[in-house]
Design a protein around this motif. Structure first.
Motif, short mmCIF file in Angstrom:
data_model
loop_
_atom_site.label_atom_id
_atom_site.label_comp_id
_atom_site.label_asym_id
_atom_site.label_seq_id
_atom_site.Cartn_x
_atom_site.Cartn_y
_atom_site.Cartn_z
N TYR A 47 -5.20 -9.92 21.07
CA TYR A 47 -6.53 -10.23 21.59
C TYR A 47 -7.33 -9.35 22.33
CZ TYR A 47 -10.95 -13.30 22.44
OH TYR A 47 -12.06 -13.12 22.18
N LEU A 97 -6.52 -17.59 17.85
CA LEU A 97 -5.07 -18.27 18.21
C LEU A 97 -4.49 -18.10 16.86
CD1 LEU A 97 -2.99 -18.20 20.75
CD2 LEU A 97 -3.50 -20.64 21.14
N GLU A 137 -10.31 -19.66 23.28
CA GLU A 137 -9.03 -19.50 22.23
C GLU A 137 -9.15 -19.51 20.92
OE1 GLU A 137 -4.97 -20.74 24.52
OE2 GLU A 137 -5.60 -18.61 24.65
N THR A 190 1.68 -10.95 30.82
CA THR A 190 0.88 -10.22 28.76
C THR A 190 2.02 -9.87 28.61
OG1 THR A 190 -0.67 -9.74 29.99
CG2 THR A 190 -1.27 -11.61 29.28
N ARG A 246 -2.81 -13.98 22.17
CA ARG A 246 -3.24 -13.44 23.50
C ARG A 246 -3.56 -11.71 24.27
NH1 ARG A 246 -0.58 -18.27 25.54
NH2 ARG A 246 -1.80 -19.55 25.15
#
Length: 581
Positions: free
Chosen positions: A183, A230, A226, A200, A180
């Protein structure tokens, strides 16, 4: 060649002779009889505790045993005196040719001097670093990496068959958080403004990863849910982080033999196989644990769980291996991983963990004991925290990492050699202060400089001798007449050289590579003391241009020191310096 082992054999032979003569009873165990350097060098060259440890089982007074043993020992030409001290210790003094033999032996054996067959080829797995693949290695990992690598080298030097292993923790929720975070950097690379939520990873090191992901997939994942991206981003990100970690380790001079993925344990039946092995021994059951210490009854909700009966193998409490929803606990894959190591035929396992894993020791030992039927011992070494200082103040955090100081920060400041040596100047379970200013000082207070300087001093003396036309290759020096090696400063160096093989075996047996660093500092100190005495007493100088034969005898001792320092630094992963700048 181990002089301490040789003299211990002499002690044991002499004790056997006393038994044959009826002075000692038969059936005594000599296992605890030692020969070691005395605490005070003024007391002699070696000391044995034979009389002290045998007194009770022999039903005799320690001094009586010591007084009967002493004349037996002095029958050997290597022992010039054996003096009874205190309640029954024996202090031994050795003849000069014993020390001459040590120096010549070092030069003849070279790098092989001190190597041991103690390990007898036993297969040892040393697992270390094993950091989560979510970012660059930090300073805590640095200490674990250096310790583990030096321990592996030490065990190899002592005759073990060593495998260096890294366990990639890529099977947990932290790699989803990594994906994440990458991303977000990927979206950023596409010009979007992003916000890093709590949990994060905001470090700048992910900017390049996000850009690389953009270059690979273009805008395929932009504004996608996601579940579309993912899994692939997770694999991409983990690979990128492991490449970064490998680069960091390479900077430090650490190379692994095996990288084992936790992810490979899931969906392959490996976890189930390990748990079934425990179940077949009656060690898996459904039960309810007692509330943890400090929990009030109203805070505790008892629930039935699948448990490993680790208390049958030395643990304090039994441990959950499956959650109430049927998912494995974090302990289950660790059990499976160690079962895999046992199945690979290792005779011994060593895990190097951070200080925060202290509560993990007993449960992991219990698991390995159960999985191997108590055949395979596991030693878990905890590395305490490292505190960094510069200009008298705590070293500031790394902007690149976001929240911590990286291995790269440290190595770029002082270099890999200094980093590695300083990380081994304390026992692994003791806190370590790493002062960037002090570790670069050229003084006796800086152990890495002091040891490197000793080696460089010897190299300088050999260069001067060569320029003066004095032959100083190892073969020539090994054949030099060392009978003039009688000064106490010279004998102190020779005695310290004699300790090296013994030190190697003790350090390997106790899994304590810091002992090598301590020993090298002491050896360097003796060499420097001898060199400095030469400034006042010219007959001690290493190079005496008007007397090549005397020079060769002095250089033989100095060169032997350099051989041992080079070997010791090799174990620590540090290059010996040939000149200081």
């Amino acid at each position: 060649m181990n002089l301490f082992t040789d003299i211990r054999a002499l002690v044991l032979d002499s004790l056997a002779a006393l038994q044959a003569e009826g002075h000692l009873p038969e059936g005594l165990s000599f296992d605890n009889v030692t020969v070691e350097p005395p605490r005070d060098p003024a007391h002699g060259d070696m000391a044995t505790n034979a009389a002290m440890v045998l007194a009770k089982p022999a039903k005799a007074k320690p001094r009586d045993i010591a007084e009967a043993l002493a004349p037996k020992l002095t029958e050997d030409p290597r022992v010039t005196s054996a003096e009874v001290a205190g309640p029954g210790f024996l202090n031994l003094r050795l003849a000069g040719d014993a020390w001459e033999g040590i120096v010549a032996g070092v030069l003849r054996q070279g790098a092989a001097y001190g190597r041991s067959d103690m390990g007898a080829g036993q297969k040892v797995n040393v697992e270390y670093v094993s950091a989560n693949p979510t970012g660059p290695l930090h300073v805590g990992h640095t200490r674990g990496a250096v310790f583990g690598d030096a321990l592996a080298a030490l065990l190899d030097y002592a005759g073990h068959d060593v495998t260096r292993e890294y366990y990639i923790n890529d099977g947990g929720a932290q790699v989803d958080v990594l994906a994440r975070s990458v991303y977000l950097r990927y979206l950023e690379a596409h010009g979007q403004e992003v916000e890093f939520a709590d949990g994060t990873y905001p470090g700048d090191y992910l900017i390049e990863v996000g850009q690389a992901l953009k270059e690979k997939v273009g805008d395929a994942y932009v504004d996608q849910p996601e579940d579309v991206w993912l899994e692939e981003v997770r694999d991409f990100s983990t690979d990128a982080m492991m490449a970064l970690i490998r680069e960091d380790l390479k900077m430090l001079g650490v190379e692994m033999d095996v990288f084992f993925s936790e992810k490979s344990l899931y969906g392959t039946g490996l976890i189930e196989k390990a748990i079934e092995q425990l179940r077949s021994q009656g060690l898996i059951y459904r039960g309810v644990l007692e509330p943890p210490k400090g929990k009030q009854p109203e805070d505790w909700e008892p629930r039935e769980q699948t448990l490993f009966k680790s208390t049958e193998h030395g643990d304090d409490v039994d441990r959950p291996i499956m959650k109430s929803d049927g998912a494995w606990t974090y302990f289950a894959p660790d059990i499976a991983y160690h079962y895999d190591k046992v199945s690979r035929g290792f005779d011994q396992l060593i895990d190097v963990f951070g200080a925060d894993h202290g509560g993990y020791v007993k449960r992991m030992k219990a698991a390995v004991s159960a999985l191997s039927n108590a055949r395979v011992p596991v030693d878990i070494k905890l590395c305490q925290l490292v505190k960094l200082y510069k200009n008298g103040e705590p070293f500031k955090m790394s902007k690149r990492a976001g929240t911590f100081i990286t291995l790269r920060d440290v190595v770029e400041q002082v270099g890999p050699d200094v980093t590695r040596f300083v990380m081994l100047t304390r026992k692994n379970d003791a806190p370590l202060d790493f002062d960037f200013d002090k570790v670069l000082e050229q003084s006796k207070d800086n152990p890495v400089f002091y040891v490197q300087y000793a080696h460089a001093r010897v190299c300088s003396a050999l260069r001067r001798a060569t320029e003066a036309g004095i032959a100083c290759d190892d073969a020539t020096l090994a054949a030099a007449d060392l009978s003039g090696m009688t000064h106490e400063s010279e004998l102190a160096v020779a005695r310290k050289l004699a300790e090296w093989p013994r030190l190697v075996e003790i350090a390997a047996r106790t899994h304590e590579p810091h002992r090598v660093a301590f020993y090298l500092y002491e050896l360097a100190s003796d060499l420097h003391a001898l060199y400095n005495r030469g400034n006042e007493e010219t007959q001690l100088r290493f190079v005496q241009e008007d007397n090549p034969a005397v020079s060769q005898s002095k250089l033989a001792l100095a060169r032997a020191v350099a051989v041992v320092i080079s070997a010791g630094l090799g174990i620590l992963g540090v290059k010996p310096a040939e000149e200081m700048r």
